[in-house]
Motif scaffolding. Structure first.
Motif, short mmCIF file in Angstrom:
data_model
loop_
_atom_site.label_atom_id
_atom_site.label_comp_id
_atom_site.label_asym_id
_atom_site.label_seq_id
_atom_site.Cartn_x
_atom_site.Cartn_y
_atom_site.Cartn_z
N LYS A 1 0.88 4.43 -72.78
CA LYS A 1 1.03 3.63 -71.55
C LYS A 1 2.36 3.94 -70.86
CE LYS A 1 -1.99 -0.22 -72.74
NZ LYS A 1 -2.08 -1.68 -72.91
N ARG A 2 3.41 4.26 -71.63
CA ARG A 2 4.69 4.64 -71.02
C ARG A 2 4.55 5.96 -70.25
NH1 ARG A 2 6.81 2.53 -75.74
NH2 ARG A 2 7.06 4.57 -76.72
N LEU A 3 3.70 6.87 -70.73
CA LEU A 3 3.45 8.11 -69.98
C LEU A 3 2.87 7.78 -68.61
CD1 LEU A 3 1.82 10.41 -72.67
CD2 LEU A 3 4.02 10.79 -71.55
N PHE A 4 1.93 6.83 -68.59
CA PHE A 4 1.34 6.45 -67.30
C PHE A 4 2.37 5.77 -66.42
CE2 PHE A 4 -1.08 3.72 -64.41
CZ PHE A 4 -1.85 4.70 -63.80
N LYS A 5 3.20 4.90 -67.01
CA LYS A 5 4.24 4.22 -66.22
C LYS A 5 5.16 5.25 -65.58
CE LYS A 5 7.97 0.81 -66.45
NZ LYS A 5 8.60 1.37 -65.28
N ARG A 6 5.54 6.27 -66.34
CA ARG A 6 6.41 7.32 -65.78
C ARG A 6 5.67 8.07 -64.67
NH1 ARG A 6 9.75 12.09 -68.94
NH2 ARG A 6 10.59 13.06 -67.06
N THR A 7 4.40 8.33 -64.86
CA THR A 7 3.60 8.99 -63.84
C THR A 7 3.63 8.19 -62.54
OG1 THR A 7 2.16 9.90 -65.56
CG2 THR A 7 1.30 9.92 -63.32
N VAL A 8 3.46 6.88 -62.65
CA VAL A 8 3.49 6.00 -61.48
C VAL A 8 4.89 5.94 -60.89
CG1 VAL A 8 3.20 3.61 -60.70
CG2 VAL A 8 1.50 4.64 -62.23
N ASP A 9 5.90 5.77 -61.75
CA ASP A 9 7.29 5.68 -61.28
C ASP A 9 7.70 6.91 -60.48
OD1 ASP A 9 7.48 3.20 -62.49
OD2 ASP A 9 8.70 3.90 -64.19
N GLU A 10 7.20 8.07 -60.87
CA GLU A 10 7.54 9.31 -60.17
C GLU A 10 6.60 9.58 -58.99
OE1 GLU A 10 8.28 12.74 -62.61
OE2 GLU A 10 9.48 11.59 -64.05
N GLY A 11 5.67 8.68 -58.75
CA GLY A 11 4.74 8.84 -57.63
C GLY A 11 3.68 9.90 -57.87
N LEU A 12 3.50 10.29 -59.11
CA LEU A 12 2.56 11.36 -59.45
C LEU A 12 1.14 10.87 -59.64
CD1 LEU A 12 4.83 13.36 -61.92
CD2 LEU A 12 4.43 13.79 -59.49
N ASP A 13 0.96 9.57 -59.78
CA ASP A 13 -0.39 9.04 -60.00
C ASP A 13 -1.31 9.35 -58.84
OD1 ASP A 13 1.38 7.17 -58.68
OD2 ASP A 13 -0.20 5.65 -58.85
N LYS A 14 -0.79 9.33 -57.62
CA LYS A 14 -1.61 9.64 -56.43
C LYS A 14 -1.91 11.13 -56.31
CE LYS A 14 -1.55 5.39 -54.87
NZ LYS A 14 -1.97 4.52 -55.92
N ILE A 15 -1.18 11.93 -57.08
CA ILE A 15 -1.41 13.37 -57.11
C ILE A 15 -2.34 13.73 -58.27
CG2 ILE A 15 -0.32 15.63 -57.39
CD1 ILE A 15 2.20 14.40 -56.09
N VAL A 16 -1.99 13.28 -59.47
CA VAL A 16 -2.74 13.64 -60.67
C VAL A 16 -4.11 12.96 -60.69
CG1 VAL A 16 -2.74 13.60 -63.20
CG2 VAL A 16 -0.61 14.03 -61.97
#
Length: 163
Positions: A9-24
């Protein structure tokens, strides 16, 4: 599958924090830490976290298995953009050289669709050994924009992956 749920879940949080969720996860299938956890640990996929020493570089997974092929996905955290080509090559080499219990290769082909607007990811994929036959119109769904968009079809075969 050996990582604690909280670490995933921390991996996902970092993904969101870096704005990468909308990309990945442009297609909108993964929007919460729990959905990410289910995908990474409990779905029909193979998931790996990528490290450079003790630093987490990102993660990769394969899914959509069919015969000896699968779709390959990746996320590289921003600190490592432009610095992770060798790791990407190594990971692809390892995946393409995985063998089953009988000594046969598990995969002969990995494929992926990269949004055409994500030129950094297209370049990364090609530098890691991917090949392309170009852009395919309307190949992906962009959840945020609520429309189909073109994607670059990338593929890897064992001969392309040098680790």
């Amino acid at each position: 599958r050996t990582l604690a749920d909280s670490a995933v879940k921390r991996l996902f949080k970092r993904t969101v924090d870096e704005g990468l969720d909308k990309i990945v996860f442009y297609e909108g299938t993964i929007q919460t830490p729990d959905e990410f956890l289910r995908m990474a640990k409990y779905s029909d996929c193979l998931f790996w976290v990528l490290f450079d020493g003790k630093k987490t570089v990102g993660y990769t997974w394969v899914n959509q298995f069919e015969n000896h092929s699968a779709q390959q996905h990746f996320c590289v955290f921003k600190d490592f953009w432009g610095k992770s080509i060798e790791l990407g090559q190594f990971v692809l080499h390892e995946i393409m050289h995985m063998k089953d219990g009988d000594g046969n290769f598990v995969f002969d082909l990995l494929t992926g669709f990269v949004p055409a607007w994500n030129q950094k990811a297209v370049n990364f994929s090609l530098k890691c050994g991917g090949e392309t036959h170009g852009e395919i119109p309307n190949a992906i769904w962009n959840q945020e924009k609520q429309r189909s968009e073109p994607a670059v079809f990338i593929y890897y075969t064992r001969g392309q992956c040098h680790g």
